[in-house]
Design an enzyme around this catalytic site. Structure first.
Site, mmCIF file in Angstrom:
data_model
loop_
_atom_site.group_PDB
_atom_site.id
_atom_site.type_symbol
_atom_site.label_atom_id
_atom_site.label_comp_id
_atom_site.label_asym_id
_atom_site.label_seq_id
_atom_site.Cartn_x
_atom_site.Cartn_y
_atom_site.Cartn_z
ATOM 1 N N GLY A 200 -2.949 43.899 12.755
ATOM 2 C CA GLY A 200 -3.243 42.688 12.003
ATOM 3 C C GLY A 200 -2.181 42.406 10.954
ATOM 4 O O GLY A 200 -0.982 42.598 11.167
ATOM 5 N N GLY A 201 -2.638 41.978 9.778
ATOM 6 C CA GLY A 201 -1.718 41.653 8.700
ATOM 7 C C GLY A 201 -0.886 42.830 8.239
ATOM 8 O O GLY A 201 0.191 42.648 7.657
ATOM 9 N N GLY A 435 33.985 32.555 22.827
ATOM 10 C CA GLY A 435 33.269 32.547 21.558
ATOM 11 C C GLY A 435 32.826 33.922 21.128
ATOM 12 O O GLY A 435 32.677 34.185 19.926
ATOM 13 N N ALA A 436 32.628 34.815 22.095
ATOM 14 C CA ALA A 436 32.205 36.171 21.744
ATOM 15 C C ALA A 436 33.290 36.890 20.946
ATOM 16 O O ALA A 436 32.989 37.704 20.061
ATOM 17 C CB ALA A 436 31.864 36.954 23.004
#
Length: 545
Positions: A200-201, A435-436
């Site tokens: 949960g939280g 771009g790498a």
């Protein structure tokens, strides 16, 4: 005048002596020594006074008790506890019937390798380790101390989320914890150790910290458990499959480190801390090296093939370069086409990012971009210089990558490097395409120094692909297309992928002998140690999602 049916106030008898007005004198007033003995007994009860059956159930799962965990983690005899006698103040739903001292969490400070650390440990024997208002307040105080004095925080998590009986007070306790996690982010190292349930939280605090350790067969993390998943979706899944250590170590990347047992987990935490400073105003601890800073790495001449299509393990390169071959790999099982590791060069901590040609040819994809970006930002936050070892064919193509936002996720790595102000050194081992190449800390985005091995090839793409695009018509019209294609590939390679092209144009500072890589890195980082960087005045940047 007082009505006759109203009883008169009873007044003291003025004829009595002062002695008669005083409370009875005890027959025996306890001495300070007796009070101290009573305190010792009460402390012992607070330490060990829980239900023996609960202890047995906990130990039967192969788990250590909360205090044993703290003892295992810290230097012997250094733990100082806070809030031992704290109790919850909740009423209703049976809460008023039980007030265990400490309220299910142990908090305090101690030392690891002689350095102060703050630590809290959930006690799963007390209401399953669920968080209530008092429980939360103890951790809040601890994080405030850590932030104030500048020391790491280690959380030993083994609890079931918010305490249902305390309702919104428990939720507010989590909220204030998360706010403190964020405030301390990049200020002091925060390490989460998951040793049982974290649901949960409760999962958001570890998610906000810098590093998360999980123990196999014991730890699990998920927002909604298997029962809820089955009820909502009809899907049957075990705790381990849904959120076990192996799942988070290999599929989600939530776990930075996965350990086989608690003892080795705590050893890992201690090792990690040896690479980190206590806070962002300090540098990492210096360790006097046994390894010669001028040592040549002759083995690299044979371990890394010149042919850029032949794989090799980048970890062997790292092992030969760093002090004594020792390094600590982060998120080893996830996105393994890139390697992120803490190591030392001449006794100083460095963060190493390297493409892994042995996995997917070292290509960058969604997961590897996010993994490296997170690591780069962590190193930058804590003044750890960055060494980037480049051997990358580009970004992974395909609809799966594009539709899952390789653009914005790849931009995270670009953003992280551009934002980093620590010393940064790039070494291009073989290929660095498209771009790498730019993203892997090229000089164009701010790397302080860039070196290349004589096997390096830096270009928009590989020679085969480039020739097929540029000379498509020429190849198609040739009498012998394959022969012409090979000639044009060779021409492109010679003119644009020659190892010295990047150096000639200033994009690489020097082409170096691979065997000298260790020496060059040490000398470069030594020069850059006093680097200063001015940033524009702004509230904060807007990092890609």
């Amino acid at each position: 005048m007082t009505p006759p049916d109203t009883p008169q106030a009873v007044l003291p008898d003025l004829d009595r002596t002062d002695t008669q007005l005083r409370p009875p004198t005890p027959t025996h007033a306890p001495t300070m020594a007796e009070l101290a003995d009573e305190l010792s007994t009460r402390r012992a009860q607070a330490h060990f006074g829980h239900d023996p059956d609960a202890d047995a159930r906990h130990l039967s799962k192969g788990k250590l008790l909360a205090r044993q965990r703290i003892e295992e983690l810290l230097d012997p005899g250094t733990f100082t506890e806070l809030g031992l006698f704290a109790e919850h103040r909740a009423v209703g739903f049976g809460m008023e019937d039980s007030h265990p001292e400490g309220d299910g969490v142990i908090t305090g400070w101690g030392e690891i390798d002689g350095r102060t650390v703050f630590v809290f440990a959930h006690d799963a024997r007390v209401r399953g380790g669920a968080l209530g208002a008092t429980f939360a307040a103890k951790i809040h105080q601890l994080l405030d101390f850590a932030d104030s004095v500048g020391a790491p925080v280690i959380g030993l998590n083994d609890g079931g989320g918010a305490r249902i009986q305390e309702g919104i007070d428990a939720l507010a306790g989590f909220g204030k914890l998360f706010a403190r996690n964020v405030r301390a982010s990049g200020v002091v190292p925060q390490i989460s150790v998951v040793l049982g349930s974290c649901a949960g939280g409760a999962v958001y605090s570890p998610a906000l910290t810098d590093f998360t350790f999980m123990v196999e067969g014991m730890a699990n993390m998920f927002i909604t458990g298997p029962d809820v998943v089955q009820a909502v979706t009809g899907e049957k899944v075990t705790h381990e499959e849904l959120g076990g250590a192996r799942t988070h170590g290999t599929r989600t990347g939530v776990a930075s480190f996965v350990a086989p047992d608690e003892e080795s987990c705590f050893e890992g935490v201690r090792e990690l801390l040896s690479y980190l400073p206590s806070n962002n105003a300090e540098t990492a601890p210096y360790t006097r090296p046994q390894d010669d800073p001028d040592r040549r790495c002759e083995d690299l001449l044979r371990l890394v093939p010149v042919d850029d299509r032949t794989p090799y393990d980048i970890r062997t390169v790292i092992g030969h370069i760093v002090d004594d071959g020792d390094y600590l790999e982060v998120q080893e099982g996830w996105a393994s086409n890139i390697v992120c590791a803490m190591a030392r060069l001449d006794g100083h901590t460095v963060g190493i990012v390297g493409n892994q040609p042995a996995v997917m040819a070292g290509v960058l994809d969604i997961d590897s971009s996010e993994k490296a970006a997170r690591f780069v930002r962590t190193c930058d936050a804590f003044n750890i210089p960055l060494v980037t070892l480049v051997d990358v064919p580009g970004f992974m193509p395909g609809t799966d990558q594009e539709h899952n936002a390789i653009i914005r996720r790849g931009a995270k790595l670009l953003y992280a490097y551009c934002e980093a102000t620590v010393p940064r050194v790039q070494v291009i081992l073989r290929k660095a395409f498209g771009g790498a190449y730019i993203v892997m800390d090229s000089k164009s985005i701010g790397s302080d120094l860039s070196f290349a091995w004589p096997s390096n090839q830096t270009a928009v793409m590989g020679a085969d692909g480039a020739a097929n695009i540029i000379f498509r018509r020429q190849i198609k019209a040739a009498a012998e297309p394959e022969k012409v294609r090979k000639e044009l590939v060779a021409e492109y390679t010679e003119q644009l992928m020659n190892p010295f092209v990047a150096a000639q144009r200033g994009h690489v500072d020097d082409v170096i002998d691979p065997a000298d890589t260790r020496r060059v890195l040490i000398k470069s980082l030594d020069m850059l140690r006093t680097k200063r960087s001015r940033q524009p005045l702004r509230k904060h940047g807007n990092e890609p999602l």
